[in-house]
Design an enzyme around this catalytic site. Structure first.
Site, PDB file in Angstrom:
ATOM      1  CG  ASP A 109      -1.762   1.099   1.362  1.00 37.89           C
ATOM      2  OD1 ASP A 109      -2.224   1.728   0.448  1.00 37.89           O
ATOM      3  OD2 ASP A 109      -1.948   1.714   2.634  1.00 37.89           O
ATOM      4  CG  ASP A 134      -1.437   2.041   6.547  1.00 42.28           C
ATOM      5  OD1 ASP A 134      -1.715   1.814   5.442  1.00 42.28           O
ATOM      6  OD2 ASP A 134      -1.532   3.053   7.208  1.00 42.28           O
ATOM      7  CG  ASP A 142      -4.468  -2.004   2.849  1.00 44.13           C
ATOM      8  OD1 ASP A 142      -4.680  -1.676   1.671  1.00 44.13           O
ATOM      9  OD2 ASP A 142      -3.623  -1.074   3.730  1.00 44.13           O
TER      10      ASP A 142
END
Length: 1215
Positions: A502, A826, A830
């Protein structure tokens, strides 16, 4: 064929009916066999042969009984009859999905629905029951704390339905259970709101472990050795086995006792039952209850955890979800007021309305406008899920049912053992054939020896060594703040070939820097001076946000706080934005329409002294569609900054009817608020990289990993950051839809828009030869429609503007083409991708920065920032920055003050003494040191660490308490270490067992045996060496070379066969040489052990082979420490070399006598040492030649094919 089942953990269910005891297959066949033996065999054969037949029947009977305990399939086959009618069945066999554990037999329950349930027609309080049985009975089973019920209409087992998918209109009208009968019926259906699981004692767990196949087999082997007079060796092995099993049981008990501490908070809540408000314990809550929930007030009141998952009907709250998700920033939770009555609830999408079980309410605001008023000033909420179905319960189930997966690849282990058994059967067959040719041989001794040969290929230390390999990595990761709830995934870390990341909050910091506004009032330049901005632009930045006021401080998204600080405005507790310089009217927030990832925007309805305003911000391309008038340079203006890696938000507004009332303004629907807007400029923010992101990703790329960025951010911003962290190293092309093309045609477009190549599925590979790819969410949708996902996704380096479900799609596509994936993220958006990856790593950022205890919320920014609900360009509704702070008495995590993220809440329980006095810095430091000592004492026993709530996240099997992406390299290093350790263990065990099988067969027929003390010393050497190699630490740097991922590869098989041939040649040569010195001596095979030259030489040679096997097959660089760096192993090898030299040279006669070794003839002792040296050198050359000839395969980052310039030349420059 079984019944299908709903849910992610159950694949199918098979129904069975128990047989009567006499008709079980482990009873009646053997009753007949015993009768036949007594009437026929015992009267016709001599006592020895009859005893052997009876022993064979008894062993077969015991094995049949044990197989019923070991194998669920065999138990069902032998004890039950398969049925197809659910009403005939007593039990069911539950077959889980892959990596969800083993099969289980569970009891099938039948429950008659109560009168209240029948009368309500399944509407247990006004909410529809999805799978209500038509005949008013409920048939189902409980599997791993989840209940499944049979649906006659669907002809499958469905998860027990909870009221989580009803319409908002139904929830809004909920008044709870109208009668006690209905509440009792619901309690009967869903059970109490408790975390109940059995707490077995040491004896029960030990009994279960002692029934395991390996343990039973090893005890059987010990019995055989005792029959062959190896008493000391047998007792030593049995002691080692019991000690190991006791350690495993102790570790399991620690885990269970830790989980038992987590309970539903027993607070007393106000619940609406039977038309009135009553006081009930949190354990008595049931789905459908309407409750009053809030933070207790008054002197001495403590924060309480939310006892169940609840939907807010009226009132708002600020919750700390750190315990479950690692979200360091408190989350704003709002009521469902304003939602369409016919719209259905989706907990995943509408989490801003849901209070999750296990979280803490830091602050609440009651809403008195609801028809149902709460008597204690709390928020009105309806209970959705209780017990193990809550978010906290789900995390507990993950920890509870994942701890037993500490194992290597079971399938490969089994096949490898069968491979060894094949050789053992050949050896045993040879002994049996030769033995039967001699009528004087004892058949008892012959069968005993054949049994020993076959059992020798499965060493007693095998399960111990496989567990040690994984447990060592678990402990090493835990010391680095990385916790693993699914240990079987650690070896996957060593197989990873593509690492996905990410962007915001993972590769880049969450700390945002407000750089200014561009495009406001037609100004094409970036305006950095707030006093030069228009009033309306400042009002949007000051009031259009999701910031909240907790305990006297403003907390929320760092981006929104940076904007507020940049324009020098303040936000107050009564939801007002005020200019610090008094240059503008205050702005009162009336209603918030919170950011949603699928909308990519947020809006507020606000009021100034003279008007109502709709203030909106969001992704530039989203706001563009909602503007009444779009400036001509709109697109070029924001792209200019996104190409530089900045985050850009479009600002817009419109004036509302000034004569409307506050209530009318609050009830305006979202579509009205966010349409026909006026452009007010672009807010530009800088998002700096984390300090070590580029360094870590460069190391990963150099270690033969492909790198991928998956972000919700804008494509140009993503490409800029990707280039900074080495994900993109060549010219980038972005898959872009042609503007104004309704047919959905796409082009490959360079970031500066100077190069355009028409997208053609057949030309993708050619274009990929010279360019890196960036695919946005709309392009991903096109690829899915045209079945081109598996072609383009593996070639793409950057995925931008993707929704959470698209992140999951990318990971599943990479897995489908055979890639082994790691995902590092995080945010709660996700979660899907983290679960799909082979190794999902959630960053919780739990290590708070060093600071004074009284640091204020306005101190310098840190890397530990998080967000409440960011309407930012990248579409992240949350920043999962992590648990910041320490656990309180109930296990929840209290945020710590400090940093731009303003992790602020009530004082940390660790910072307050028992008397309520705040501790001094010295006392805090002393308490912190004591806590560290306690942790070291708790985890210093060498067993796998206990994963606690707060250590693990619901998001991923790996949870790292760091803000950096460095844990990805730690997981890969430990994964590679576990892989190579397991591989070398299998090779060493295989070679040792093949040599043992030879010694027990061919050499046994020549009268060669081992003494009891000799066998004990041999076993001690082996166990010691295994312990030392399993504790080899991985190197600090990752190498470009990859480990072999599988046991069955040409390298492993050829290495085994080659070294075995060298070992046997050495053994035969040594024994033949010894026989030359004692040609006239004849040793009877079945005689008692007596020391002689051949026995002495064979024992020495066998021990030398064992030590050489460890030394040659040890895999050090480039994955683990070398032999010299692994001090314990190096000293052990050196000691072994000195030991062999001593006993061969007969330097210490007393030692040789103790080992029952006879003196060697002078020249032959030196010859034996030279032969051993030659054997070791030969094995070393063979092993390392194979490592050079058969290196592990490197990942193919992109399919290479012959260049076809004619097709790639379809590019054209865009003027």
């Amino acid at each position: 064929m079984g019944f299908p089942a709903e849910g992610k953990i159950v694949q199918q269910v098979e129904l069975y009916k128990w047989r009567a005891t006499l008709w079980r297959l482990d009873v009646w066949p053997f009753m007949g066999a015993y009768v036949a033996w007594a009437l026929g065999v015992a009267t016709r054969l001599d006592s020895t042969d009859a005893g052997i037949v009876l022993a064979a029947i008894a062993v077969l009977h015991v094995l049949t009984f044990l197989f019923s305990a070991w194998s669920v399939d065999f138990r069902c086959f032998s004890h039950a009859t398969k049925v197809t009618d659910v009403h005939e069945a007593d039990v069911c066999k539950v077959i889980p999905t892959k990596f969800s554990g083993g099969k289980e037999v569970v009891t099938l329950h039948m429950r008659k629905l109560l009168v209240a349930e029948k009368r309500s027609g399944g509407r247990d309080y006004g909410l529809v029951s999805n799978h209500l049985p038509a005949d008013f009975e409920e048939i189902g089973f409980d599997f791993r704390k989840q209940r499944f019920t049979y649906s006659k209409e669907l002809n499958k087992f469905c998860k027990l339905d909870y009221p989580t998918k009803e319409t908002f209109g139904i929830y809004a009208k909920s008044t709870g259970y109208g009668s006690e009968a209905k509440a009792l019926a619901a309690t009967e259906k869903w059970g109490k709101n408790m975390f109940e699981f059995p707490q077995p004692n040491f004896q029960k767990l030990m009994k279960e472990n002692c029934m395991e196949p390996f343990f039973v087999f090893q005890v059987f082997c010990v019995g055989l050795w005792c029959l062959d007079d190896y008493w000391l060796y047998s007792v030593f092995t049995l002691f080692m086995l019991v000690l190991f099993e006791s350690t495993v049981v102790k570790s399991r008990l620690r885990t269970l006792s830790e989980l038992r501490r987590v309970r539903v908070d027993s607070q007393i809540l106000t619940v609406h039952r039977g038309g009135k408000w009553v006081k009930l314990s949190g354990a008595d809550l049931i789905p459908g209850d309407v409750v009053s929930i809030g933070r207790p007030t008054g002197v001495g009141s403590e924060e309480r955890t939310v006892p169940a998952d609840m939907l807010l009907i009226a009132g708002s709250a600020i919750a700390n979800e750190a315990l479950l998700t690692g979200e360091s920033t408190p989350q704003w939770k709002g009521p469902i007021v304003g939602r369409e009555p016919d719209e259905r609830l989706s907990i995943r999408r509408d989490k801003n309305h849901v209070l999750f079980g296990g979280t803490k309410i830091l602050q609440h605001t009651p809403d008195k406008s609801s028809n149902l008023k709460t008597p204690d000033g709390g928020c009105l909420a309806v209970v959705l899920r209780t017990g193990f179905e809550t978010s906290q319960g789900k995390l507990m189930r993950t920890i509870l049912f994942s701890t037993e997966r500490v194992t290597a690849n079971n399938w490969e282990s089994g096949v490898f053992i069968l491979f060894l058994v094949f050789f053992a059967l050949i050896a045993a067959g040879y002994v049996l054939k030769k033995g039967l040719e001699d009528p004087t041989r004892s058949k008892y001794k012959l069968l005993l020896n054949c049994s020993l040969i076959i059992t020798s290929v499965i060493p007693p230390e095998l399960p111990m060594e496989l567990s040690i390999a994984v447990n060592t990595s678990l402990i090493a990761l835990a010391r680095k703040g990385i916790y693993c709830t699914e240990p079987f995934r650690i070896p996957f870390g060593g197989k990873v070939d593509v690492c996905c990341f990410d962007k915001t909050g993972t590769l880049t910091s969450d700390d945002m820097e407000f750089r200014g506004v561009v495009g406001a009032d037609g100004n094409p330049n970036l305006e950095t001076e707030p006093n030069k901005l228009s009033i309306i632009t400042m009002q949007i930045l000051a009031a259009c946000h999701a910031l909240v006021f907790v305990d006297g401080k403003t907390v929320g998204d760092p981006l929104e706080k940076a904007a507020l600080k940049g324009i020098d405005w303040a936000y107050t507790a009564d939801e007002k934005a005020i200019s610090r310089k008094g240059a503008s009217q205050p702005v009162q927030i009336i209603q918030r329409h919170h950011f949603a990832s699928h909308l990519k925007r947020m809006a507020v309805v606000a009021r100034t002294e003279d008007s109502f305003l709709a203030l909106v911000k969001g992704a530039p391309e989203t706001i563009q569609e909602r503007l009444a008038d779009v400036p001509g340079d709109y697109v070029e203006m924001y792209k200019q900054y996104t190409r530089q890696g900045a985050r850009v938000l479009a600002l817009a507004y419109k004036f509302l009817d000034p004569d409307m009332g506050v209530g009318e303004a609050r009830n305006l629907d979202r579509e009205t608020v966010e349409s026909d807007l006026t452009f007010a400029g672009f807010a530009v923010f800088a998002c700096p990289l984390r300090n070590d992101s580029a360094e870590v990703l460069k190391e990963l790329k150099g270690a033969s990993h492909d790198l991928v960025m998956i972000t919700g951010d804008q494509a140009l911003t993503a490409c800029h950051v990707a280039a900074q962290v080495h994900i993109v190293t060549r010219p980038v092309l972005i898959l872009t839809q042609r503007s104004g093309d309704s047919a959905g045609q796409f082009d490959w477009l360079s970031p500066d828009e100077k190069l355009k190549i028409s997208y053609n599925k057949d030309e993708v590979l050619d274009v990929a030869e010279s360019h890196d790819f960036c695919v946005a969410g709309d392009g991903l949708g096109m690829l899915q429609r045209t079945n081109a996902l598996q072609l383009v996704v593996p070639l793409t380096q950057v995925f931008a503007r993707v929704a959470p479900d698209q992140k999951e799609l990318i990971l599943t596509t990479l897995k489908a083409v055979g890639r082994t994936t790691l995902m590092c993220g995080d945010g709660t958006n996700d979660v899907g991708a983290l679960k799909q990856a082979h190794a999902g790593v959630a960053l919780l950022n739990a290590i708070p920065p060093a600071k004074a205890p009284n640091a204020s919320a306005t101190d310098s920014p840190t890397d530990s920032a998080g967000a409440v609900s960011s309407p930012a360009v990248n579409g992240k509704p949350k920043r999962k920055s992590g648990v910041s702070g320490s656990q309180g008495p109930s296990g929840a995590v209290t945020p710590v003050e400090g940093g731009a993220s303003s992790k602020v809440s009530a004082p940390d329980s660790d910072q307050v003494s028992s008397s309520g006095r705040r501790l001094t810095p010295a006392e805090l430091k002393r308490k912190e040191l004591q806590k560290m000592i306690d942790e070291m004492n708790a985890e210093g026993d060498g067993t796998a660490p206990v994963v606690k709530l707060g250590d693990a996240s619901m998001a991923a099997p790996f949870t790292a308490k760091h803000s950096s992406v460095r844990p990805t390299t730690d997981i890969i290093r430990q994964g590679r270490s576990t892989l190579v350790t397991t591989l070398q263990m299998f090779k060493i065990l295989g070679l040792n067992c093949l040599a043992t099988a030879y010694v027990l067969s061919v050499m046994y027929l020549d009268g060669v045996k081992l003494g009891d003390m000799q066998a004990t010393i041999s076993g001690l050497f082996t166990a010691t060496f295994f312990l030392f190699i399993s504790h080899a630490r991985p190197l600090d740097t990752l190498s470009a070379q990859r480990p072999h991922p599988n046991i069955f590869s040409p390298y492993v098989i050829l290495s085994l066969l080659g070294q075995f041939a060298i070992h046997i040649t050495f053994l035969i040569t040594a024994v033949k040489g010894a026989q030359a010195f004692m040609p006239d001596e004849c040793v009877e095979p079945d005689s008692e052990f007596t020391p002689n030259l051949v026995n002495t030489v064979s024992y020495m040679a066998n021990m030398m082979i064992q030590v050489a096997t460890f030394a040659v097959n040890y895999i050090g660089h480039p994955f683990n420490q070398s032999i010299r760096e692994n001090k314990a192993f190096y000293y052990a090898l050196s000691s072994a070399a000195i030991f062999f030299t001593a006993i061969t040279s007969d330097l210490f006669r007393g030692l040789n006598d103790w080992l029952r070794l006879v003196p060697l003839p002078k020249p032959f002792g030196h010859q034996l040492l030279f032969m051993a040296f030659g054997m070791m050198v030969s094995c070393y050359v063979w092993e390392h030649s194979l490592r050079w000839l058969f290196p592990a395969k490197m990942p193919v980052s992109r399919p290479r094919q012959r260049r076809r310039p004619s097709r790639a030349s379809g590019a054209k420059k865009v003027q």
